[in-house]
Design a protein around this motif. Structure first.
Motif, PDB file in Angstrom:
ATOM      1  N   GLU A   1      37.145  33.673  40.262  1.00  0.00           N
ATOM      2  CA  GLU A   1      37.754  34.837  39.482  1.00  0.00           C
ATOM      3  C   GLU A   1      37.540  36.101  40.488  1.00  0.00           C
ATOM      4  O   GLU A   1      38.551  36.738  40.532  1.00  0.00           O
ATOM      5  N   ALA A   2      36.249  36.109  41.181  1.00  0.00           N
ATOM      6  CA  ALA A   2      36.390  37.347  42.026  1.00  0.00           C
ATOM      7  C   ALA A   2      37.141  37.167  43.208  1.00  0.00           C
ATOM      8  O   ALA A   2      37.819  38.362  43.595  1.00  0.00           O
TER       9      ALA A   2
ATOM     10  N   SER B   1      40.382  35.305  43.592  1.00  0.00           N
ATOM     11  CA  SER B   1      41.790  35.365  43.198  1.00  0.00           C
ATOM     12  C   SER B   1      42.230  36.206  42.021  1.00  0.00           C
ATOM     13  O   SER B   1      43.427  36.513  41.978  1.00  0.00           O
ATOM     14  N   GLY B   2      41.133  36.628  41.176  1.00  0.00           N
ATOM     15  CA  GLY B   2      41.613  37.387  40.101  1.00  0.00           C
ATOM     16  C   GLY B   2      41.562  36.682  38.959  1.00  0.00           C
ATOM     17  O   GLY B   2      41.511  37.257  37.581  1.00  0.00           O
TER      18      GLY B   2
END
Ligand code: SF4
Ligand code: SF4
Lengths: 200, 579
Positions: free
Chosen positions: B354-355, B357-358
């Protein structure tokens, strides 16, 4: 001995069970409902209860987190909203599920296109949160949001009004990206000014 | 980057009628349709290409021909062999089936029949597989149009500059492209049993009379709504008491014709769609696709991006295997304790995704010629913390929790056996093949990216039962951690993307097959470009779909209760199985 493997496994669960209490004691009063505790529970040292008590607690969203996009506007001196979008259509072309709909505006007198969208829609139910629109917009005009609580009973077709959010909000959710882009824009403007100075 | 070259072998001289494929950008051999069976046996027996990786079709509308494309490899390693059969594009289009030679072709041929209407002669069970019986038309043909069809390819003209939004549901879904079978009248139609064809294939018995009692076999449907099938998947089993006599998987409940969507998309637009195949391993799905397109484009990937791909890919493999353990225990009745232990580690890995690639699961991280963004210092620290400290401990704990448990072992040992020969014949790949003693791993056999730089072993186990398939995944996690440690130590500085970010890439005409060792097995993308903005053909060889071909073989003779575990161990995910 038959059953040794079972006992070995059960000792793991027992240890885990005890650990929850140990960790709760160690972090007495600080483990839940505060940022530090949440950070601890999602760190490599997390032990014991892992669950985040949503919605009372929320995991912080990392800067790059992406959810349905919004349109950035700059606030003018008199509070007017200067939308950055030039309605160039790149995001609409890049969007994989084709959920961006843009109507370009034209000057009512000359009929020539004006670099501003007359209408801008994002069908948020179709948006796959891929982030391409934000990635390829040449004007930093569309950005991915952090607001993920969009559950609703009906369809979510967001129009221009609903999509517009101030540049200050963008700077707040994505400080690093914003700083990087501002420097790039400043450099570009300086280069342009220098070029203009030379030609004059 | 090592691009696997196609074997430099003059097959045209060796085999009458075979010609080299000389179209620009293409490679391999064109085999006359009449000679296919002979040629395929020759390729398998004389040349040693024992593993049929992919079989698919392409509809060349302009040339008025169908092409069936075969990719064969050697389990001993090395480059592959591509060959094609061209047949006139008319009904009935017929090609000999290669299922008798490579049984792993069975479902792939059914798929090509289902989507292209190509009839494979001598196929043991040629029925539709993803679409339902009674569906009219062959959706992957170039002249077939789907519901809500607007244009041949995206971007759609209706979106800009006059993009006045209309709700999709207010439009008539089929426009004017509804078609029915000749003689079919929806007003007068009464349903007959659409499953008769399926059930008929299972009724291979005659009822017998023992001690004056007539015994009969029982037909049992498991799924599509069944907690053990990991999604909407159905198996129909014929039982003799508790023993499975024959079994057929039924799939396609989650079919969305990913490939058709892919052919309407531009090249880049497919990237986030690949996330939705095996949604546990979007990092790996991205990789296979970028590999295929990068071959066509001929772009190199910067060093740092290569390392990031490996780091994300191996993290993905670890969480995939952990989840498999957890879910397996659910299937066996140890409800959710191991599953949630596995989820804890997975959450930490997803936090990193998440951090970086989003998004946690739909990473959309790769771009042609690199990755979308660099990893920040904090995430890198977190990865190091996991790889060097936490994960080794936690995996060891998982091992203690599960591996020696007597109940677990007795439910797994000796169950679901599949011989090494059958494993290869059925095109089984991934951990399940290696649990049968075949040390075949694409990271070694045909290295992509920078895997040739790392020191790691290909774990092998020899019993080919469920227990070994479980243990081999434990071994693989250890090897992934080993790769990760090296990658993290070597990670160089530098750019993560070659060239400027581009949303429209110019892909030269030609074909490419990119394959990677995904956590579930071999994941291959066959991409054909005709120089336009969207792929002319976009086919995915997914491990879930092809590994399931051997399901019946593994289940027959065993108890129906073991079906659940056997299926769990194939490690399927429906997003990828049904596409
Ligand atoms: S948001 Fe950006 S890419 Fe989209 S139309 Fe506006 S300026 Fe162009
Ligand atoms: S995030 Fe992706 S799907 Fe959503 S509007 Fe942007 S380009 Fe389209």
């Amino acid at each position: 001995m038959y059953g040794q493997g079972l006992l070995k496994g059960l000792s793991v669960t027992l240890k885990r069970y005890i650990n929850t209490y140990v960790d709760d004691f160690k972090w007495w009063g600080k483990r839940y409902f505060n940022a530090e505790g949440i950070a601890h529970r999602s760190s490599k040292d997390a032990n014991g209860i892992f669950t985040v008590q949503y919605p009372e607690e929320k995991l912080p969203t990392p800067e790059e987190f992406r959810y349905v996009p919004f349109l950035v506007y700059d606030e003018g001196a008199n509070g007017e909203k200067n939308i950055r979008c030039t309605s160039c259509g790149i995001c609409a072309k890049a969007c994989p599920p084709q959920c961006i709909w843009i109507v370009r505006s034209s000057d009512p007198v000359t009929g020539r296109p004006v670099p501003q969208p007359a209408e801008f829609y994002i069908d948020a139910d179709i948006c796959m949160n891929c982030g391409f629109c934000a990635e390829y917009c040449p004007f930093d005009a569309i950005k991915m949001d952090h607001d993920y609580e969009l559950a609703s009973y009906g369809r979510n077709v967001f129009d221009k009004e609903r999509l517009m959010k101030p540049a200050s909000y963008y700077a707040q959710i994505r400080p690093l990206n914003n700083a990087r882009e501002e420097t790039a824009r400043a450099e570009k403007a300086a280069a342009k000014a220098a070029k203009a100075a030379v030609t004059n | 980057m090592t691009t696997p070259a196609v074997e430099t072998l003059d097959l045209a001289a060796k085999f009458a009628g075979v010609t080299a494929d000389t179209r620009p950008g293409y490679a391999g051999w064109i085999v006359p349709a009449e000679a296919l069976t002979q040629f395929a046996s020759f390729v398998r027996d004389e040349l040693g290409y024992d593993l049929l990786s992919s079989l698919t079709a392409v509809d060349y509308l302009e040339q008025n021909q169908f092409e069936v494309v075969y990719h064969a490899y050697k389990t001993a390693g090395g480059p592959g062999l591509v060959f094609k059969v061209q047949i006139p594009r008319q009904d009935p289009a017929k090609v000999a089936s290669v299922t008798p030679i490579w049984p792993g072709a069975e479902y792939q041929e059914r798929e090509a029949y289902d989507l292209y209407g190509i009839i494979f002669e001598n196929h043991p069970d040629l029925r539709r597989i993803l679409m339902w019986e009674g569906f009219e038309g062959y959706p992957m043909r170039k002249d077939w149009k789907e519901a809500f069809y607007e244009e041949e390819a995206k971007p759609l003209k209706s979106r800009w500059p006059e993009g006045r939004h209309t709700l999709a549901e207010t439009r008539v879904p089929f426009g004017d492209n509804v078609s029915f079978k000749p003689g079919f009248d929806p007003e007068k139609w009464t349903p007959t049993d659409p499953e008769e064809l399926l059930y008929a294939t299972l009724r291979k018995y005659t009822s017998e009379t023992k001690d004056g009692i007539t015994t009969d076999h029982v037909l049992v449907n498991m799924g599509p709504q069944h907690p053990s099938t990991h999604g909407v998947f159905r198996a129909v089993a014929m039982l003799d008491g508790e023993i499975v006599v024959s079994l057929k998987p039924v799939m396609g409940y989650l079919h969305r014709n990913h490939e058709k969507i892919g052919e309407r998309n531009t090249f880049l637009q497919n990237m986030p769609y690949t996330d939705r195949l095996d949604y546990f391993n979007s990092m790996y799905n991205n990789w296979g696709y970028s590999l295929a397109v990068e071959k066509l484009l001929g772009v190199a990937v910067p060093e740092r991006a290569e390392y990031l791909r490996v780091i994300m890919g191996e993290l993905s493999r670890i969480q995939n295997h952990l989840i498999l353990f957890g879910m397996l225990w659910n299937d066996l009745g140890a409800y959710f304790t191991p599953a949630l232990y596995a989820f804890e580690e997975r959450e930490l890995i997803l936090d990193i995704f998440e951090a970086v690639s989003g998004t946690r699961m739909m990473c959309n991280y790769h771009r042609f010629g690199g990755v979308s963004r660099d990893v920040d210092a904090a995430s890198l620290e977190k990865i190091k913390g996991l790889v060097f400290e936490r994960l080794p401990r936690r995996v060891e704990e998982m091992n203690r929790l599960l591996s020696e448990n007597e109940i677990f072992v007795s439910r797994m040992k000796g169950i679901g056996y599949l011989s090494p020969e059958d494993s290869i014949a059925y095109s089984v790949t991934g951990p399940n093949l290696r649990a049968a003693g075949i040390p075949y791993d694409i990271r070694r056999a045909d290295p992509y990216g920078i895997y040739d730089r790392f020191e790691f072993d290909i774990p092998v186990r020899h019993n080919s039962d469920l227990l070994d398939r479980y243990l081999i995944r434990m071994d693989e996690i250890q090897q992934s951690l080993r790769i990760l440690r090296q990658a993290l130590q070597q990670l160089p500085e530098g750019p993560v993307l070659t060239g400027k970010p581009q949303y429209q890439v110019k892909v030269p005409a030609g074909e490419a097959y990119g394959r990677v060792e995904a956590p579930k097995g071999e994941l291959g993308y066959y991409v054909v470009s005709n120089g336009k903005g969207n792929p002319y053909r976009y086919h995915i060889r997914t491990p879930s779909f092809i590994n399931i071909t051997s399901l019946e073989k593994m289940c027959v003779g065993g108890k129906i209760a073991d079906f659940v575990t056997i299926l769990g161990m194939v490690d399927i995910v429906l997003g990828e199985l049904d596409r």
